[in-house]
Design a protein around this motif. Structure first.
Motif, mmCIF file in Angstrom:
data_model
loop_
_atom_site.group_PDB
_atom_site.id
_atom_site.type_symbol
_atom_site.label_atom_id
_atom_site.label_comp_id
_atom_site.label_asym_id
_atom_site.label_seq_id
_atom_site.Cartn_x
_atom_site.Cartn_y
_atom_site.Cartn_z
ATOM 1 N N THR A 79 0.682 -1.234 0.093
ATOM 2 C CA THR A 79 -0.073 0.014 -0.103
ATOM 3 C C THR A 79 0.796 1.116 -0.029
ATOM 4 O OG1 THR A 79 -0.159 0.027 2.283
ATOM 5 C CG2 THR A 79 -1.885 -1.070 1.135
ATOM 6 N N ASP A 80 2.234 1.260 -0.402
ATOM 7 C CA ASP A 80 2.856 2.355 -0.305
ATOM 8 C C ASP A 80 2.318 3.702 -1.321
ATOM 9 O OD1 ASP A 80 4.576 1.036 1.433
ATOM 10 O OD2 ASP A 80 6.300 0.562 -0.295
ATOM 11 N N SER A 102 -5.656 -8.039 5.923
ATOM 12 C CA SER A 102 -4.275 -7.187 6.470
ATOM 13 C C SER A 102 -4.207 -5.776 5.767
ATOM 14 C CB SER A 102 -3.172 -8.071 5.866
ATOM 15 O OG SER A 102 -2.932 -8.127 4.548
ATOM 16 N N LEU A 103 -5.072 -5.271 5.226
ATOM 17 C CA LEU A 103 -4.984 -4.050 4.580
ATOM 18 C C LEU A 103 -4.691 -2.778 5.795
ATOM 19 C CD1 LEU A 103 -7.413 -3.654 1.671
ATOM 20 C CD2 LEU A 103 -4.768 -3.944 1.662
ATOM 21 N N ASP A 104 -3.859 -1.897 5.513
ATOM 22 C CA ASP A 104 -3.602 -0.891 6.599
ATOM 23 C C ASP A 104 -4.165 0.490 5.934
ATOM 24 O OD1 ASP A 104 -1.640 -0.426 4.691
ATOM 25 O OD2 ASP A 104 -0.003 -0.496 5.918
ATOM 26 N N VAL A 105 -4.991 0.298 4.851
ATOM 27 C CA VAL A 105 -5.411 1.827 4.620
ATOM 28 C C VAL A 105 -7.082 1.724 4.855
ATOM 29 C CG1 VAL A 105 -3.546 2.109 3.142
ATOM 30 C CG2 VAL A 105 -5.655 1.051 2.120
ATOM 31 N N VAL A 109 -12.042 -6.975 7.329
ATOM 32 C CA VAL A 109 -11.400 -5.615 7.515
ATOM 33 C C VAL A 109 -12.013 -4.491 8.174
ATOM 34 C CG1 VAL A 109 -11.684 -4.812 5.294
ATOM 35 C CG2 VAL A 109 -9.757 -4.310 6.452
ATOM 36 N N GLU A 110 -11.537 -3.961 8.936
ATOM 37 C CA GLU A 110 -12.348 -2.535 9.553
ATOM 38 C C GLU A 110 -12.498 -1.687 8.318
ATOM 39 O OE1 GLU A 110 -11.629 1.019 12.616
ATOM 40 O OE2 GLU A 110 -10.207 -0.452 12.707
ATOM 41 N N SER A 111 -14.054 -1.413 8.016
ATOM 42 C CA SER A 111 -14.290 -0.624 6.961
ATOM 43 C C SER A 111 -15.954 -0.043 7.406
ATOM 44 C CB SER A 111 -14.466 -1.690 5.482
ATOM 45 O OG SER A 111 -15.358 -2.753 6.074
#
Length: 269
Positions: free
Chosen positions: A113-114, A208-211, A236-238
């Motif tokens: 996600t850079d 695992s997404l951090d965005v 995922v938190e969304s």
């Protein structure tokens, strides 16, 4: 509107269009669709604030249509990476619709996600080719799959017509139906066949997404069943945005609301 030809995985030539300026938003369409799917976004005032970019996925629209280049997730990831890097789409917001959801996750799984600020998952799928993945699809859609790969022109066009109608809840106008049918039928059966046969799961990637993630889903979606959005919310938190009286294409069926929510999502990042 600005048009580019960008070479992705295996040097496949990809048709890419962009409009506007500002924070980049990259739209990734679904199976048998094209950049034309996003007409109500590219012709809206979103272009006053954002740089909207959309590509014809490999095998679709005006992009190259190789025979055997659809089963490897790395190629799909490289396609998105090529667009992001060549157009310098830093802090891009990805909008993945339907099959475009798994393509966006192909990219995020390979490249992280850079360069990505957020993901809007629109009637998206995160897995293909398994019993679990098939259970997330509507029965009417599954019944059409054999016709997707037919080489009989009459059967193929009729299947695409049914698919176009299935992608929305309310009846399309004749003009809109034939507009959509046009870019659906230009996708060769061998491409749809290869996409159908692909086996992949990106549930772990999504988890695992951090965005930030916005899940957009029509309550009457007959292609990807609405329960799938609840599954994603558990992974995922969304934020989940439900669209009543809306099918598989919220950005087309409810463009004013969709554009408003996309604008708010991008501004919050």
């Amino acid at each position: 509107m600005r048009t580019h030809t960008i070479h992705g995985g295996d040097d496949a030539a990809l048709n890419v269009q962009e409009a506007g300026s500002g924070r980049p938003v990259l739209f990734v369409h679904g199976l048998s669709q094209s950049v034309m799917s996003w007409r109500h976004q590219f012709e809206s005032d979103l272009t006053d604030e954002f740089r909207l970019v959309a590509l014809d996925n490999r095998g679709h629209g005006e992009s190259e249509k190789p025979r055997d280049a659809y089963g490897d997730s790395t190629l799909w990831a490289q396609d998105i990476h090529a667009v992001v890097t060549e157009l310098e789409l830093d802090d891009v917001v990805l909008v993945g619709w339907s099959y475009g959801g798994v393509v966006a996750l192909d990219y995020l799984d390979s490249f992280g996600t850079d360069h990505t600020a957020g993901l809007n998952f629109v009637g998206g799928v995160s897995a293909l080719g398994s019993e679990t993945a098939t259970a997330r699809l509507g029965s009417e859609y599954v019944d059409l799959v054999s016709g997707f790969v037919s080489t009989d022109a009459e059967e193929s066009v009729e299947t695409m017509r049914q698919f176009v109608d299935l992608c929305v809840f309310e009846e399309l106008s004749p003009a809109d139906r034939y507009y959509m049918l046009g870019y659906n039928v230009v996708v060769p059966p061998h491409v749809r066949d290869s996409l159908r046969d692909r086996v992949v799961s990106h549930d772990d990637t999504l988890a695992s997404l951090d965005v930030p993630v916005l899940v957009t889903h029509g309550e009457e979606d007959a292609v990807v069943v609405p329960d799938v959005a609840r599954t994603y919310a558990e992974l995922v938190e969304s934020e989940v945005s439900w669209y009543p009286n809306t099918g598989h294409s919220p950005f087309w069926e409810r463009p004013e609301r969709f554009n408003r929510e996309l604008r708010a999502f991008v501004h919050e990042l």
